[in-house]
Write an enzyme that holds these catalytic residues in place. Structure first.
Site, PDB file in Angstrom:
ATOM      1  N   GLU A 225       0.804  -1.232   0.000  1.00 50.66           N
ATOM      2  CA  GLU A 225       0.000   0.000   0.000  1.00 50.66           C
ATOM      3  C   GLU A 225       0.843   1.292   0.000  1.00 50.66           C
ATOM      4  OE1 GLU A 225      -2.762  -0.377   3.254  1.00 50.66           O
ATOM      5  OE2 GLU A 225      -4.020  -1.793   2.140  1.00 50.66           O
ATOM      6  N   GLU A 346      -6.046  -7.774  -1.670  1.00 46.27           N
ATOM      7  CA  GLU A 346      -6.626  -7.755  -0.329  1.00 46.27           C
ATOM      8  C   GLU A 346      -8.100  -7.404  -0.444  1.00 46.27           C
ATOM      9  OE1 GLU A 346      -4.899  -5.405   2.773  1.00 46.27           O
ATOM     10  OE2 GLU A 346      -2.831  -5.831   2.170  1.00 46.27           O
TER      11      GLU A 346
END
Length: 445
Positions: A225, A346
């Site tokens: 991320e 995810e």
């Protein structure tokens, strides 16, 4: 090899033994060429290895066939493999995944400066922890599960970019104490490149095979991320991705590479105001299209967290509608704009919602998996999804509001197994899945 004299060598009966030497030379050449494979086969006691996953346009490929991923996240594998008392958890979760027909597990290949640190100072490693990662890769190979390995964290957990900045600052070479200097400070870039090289060229102490040559590894992920909020233009992060992706490929051209993005559109994207969960998402210094377009990036990564992203209350039905819009938009990007596979690495639904119910999480999972399946049916770029996160019993301290134990959550095991069977109905049961799916899926072999 011991150097030999250049004199003619003669056997006891006076006959020249060049043929014997020739045969021995051939054996030596084969070993030098395929030694890694021979070693790992001896260690695993298997007839054959997993194959490297490749890319062909918008599709992942393995053994000449399209490969759709049904995967999950267990970020804690290396950490748990360090100590003998917790090491069995690694095998347990990999076996559980294999029983559901899952094919790839995403996990951390980093721990910087924290407890059980793999890298306790730039370029200095704890061999005990490196051997734990060796074990994770070895065990994954035994269970025929591939690994998506992430190289560093944008967040502070397990060190992250803040630890690199701290190291540079303490050494007196850091340009700034800002965490975002990770992306532009030359000293920190050097630290990270040294880490990448050490990891990719690591020779597994169990199998004898270098990581860069091990097909058990599905792909590398540059960062979990990545965000560079100090530069919302995105230039700093883009420059970092360009440099680091080229560096990875210069060492390892066997494996696929992805960035690790959440999937937000940047400030110049026409899709941003329509698809992003809010204006804030365009100001994080990342851009899904721009970051993913690079030729050194093999597939895209997208996350799905409607609970975290919306700064106002959103009813569950509205969350499901948004998830569909979010996923379909990115699959469309993969097909038309990027011409690359799209991986939802995810996805999760929080149990901290005021009115959380397990049937809602079941519907959320089903929505995500259905869209991946529909994309596969239509031969589009949606290449797979990874649930966040799976654990085994006795790991409450590693859990968050998205995780659960599949063995204790029947609907999750059922959904994931059914999805494995649905994907197998398209691509066939993979050789790595036969032992687990042949009795639960009525599909072609």
């Amino acid at each position: 090899m011991v150097k030999q004299s250049r004199k003619k060598m003669v056997g006891g009966n006076g006959m020249m033994i060049y043929p014997v030497l020739g045969f021995a030379s051939c054996i030596a050449l084969v070993y030098m060429s395929f030694g890694d494979i021979m070693v790992v086969n001896l260690q695993r006691g298997e007839e054959s290895l997993l194959s490297f996953v490749k890319r062909n346009g918008t599709h992942l490929m393995v053994d000449g066939k399209v490969f759709y991923v049904n995967g999950w996240n267990s970020y804690w594998l290396m950490d748990q493999a360090v100590d003998h008392f917790s090491r069995p958890r690694v095998r347990e979760i990999l076996q559980n995944g294999a029983k559901m027909g899952l094919t790839v597990c995403r996990t951390w290949a980093f721990n910087d400066g924290a407890y059980n640190a793999l890298q306790f100072f730039p370029g200095r490693f704890d061999e005990r922890v490196f051997k734990a990662l060796d074990h994770v890769i070895y065990e994954a190979g035994r269970q025929k599960i591939r690994l998506l390995l992430s190289l560093v964290n944008n967040l502070n957990a397990y060190g992250g970019k803040s630890q690199y900045v701290k190291w540079a600052w303490e050494e007196g070479v850091g340009l700034s104490s800002s965490n975002d200097s990770f992306f532009f400070d030359p000293s920190i870039r050097h630290y990270f490149k040294s880490y990448i090289k050490a990891l990719l060229t690591r020779r597994n102490t169990i199998t004898g095979i270098e990581y860069r040559n091990d097909p058990t590894i599905f792909a590398w992920e540059l960062m979990n991320e990545p965000r560079c909020i100090s530069d919302p233009s995105g230039d700093s992060l883009q420059d970092w991705i360009e440099e680091m992706s080229m560096f990875v490929k210069s060492i390892d051209n066997n494996h696929l590479l992805t960035v690790g993005l959440e999937g937000f559109y940047g400030p110049k994207s026409q899709k941003g105001p329509i698809i992003n969960p809010g204006p804030w998402a365009a100001e994080l210094g990342s851009d899904f299209i721009r970051n993913s377009k690079l030729s050194t990036i093999d597939f895209t990564s997208v996350h799905i967290y409607p609970d975290q992203w919306f700064h106002f209350k959103l009813e569950f039905e509205e969350k499901l509608k948004y998830v569909s819009k979010w996923m379909i938009s990115h699959i469309e990007d993969g097909d038309k704009e990027l011409k690359k596979p799209v991986m939802f690495t995810e996805f999760g639904l929080s149990n901290l919602n005021k009115n959380f119910r397990h049937p809602d999480r079941e519907r959320f999972y089903k929505t995500v998996l259905d869209i991946v399946y529909k994309s596969a049916l239509e031969k589009k770029s949606g290449a797979g999804a990874f649930a966040w996160q799976f654990l085994v019993a006795g790991m409450k301290e590693y859990n968050d509001d998205f995780g659960f134990v599949p063995a204790e959550t029947p609907y999750a095991s059922r959904l994931m197994t059914e999805h494995s069977c649905r994907l197998a109905s398209i691509q066939g049961i993979l050789s790595s899945q036969k032992d687990n799916l042949k009795n639960v899926c009525s599909v072609r072999q």
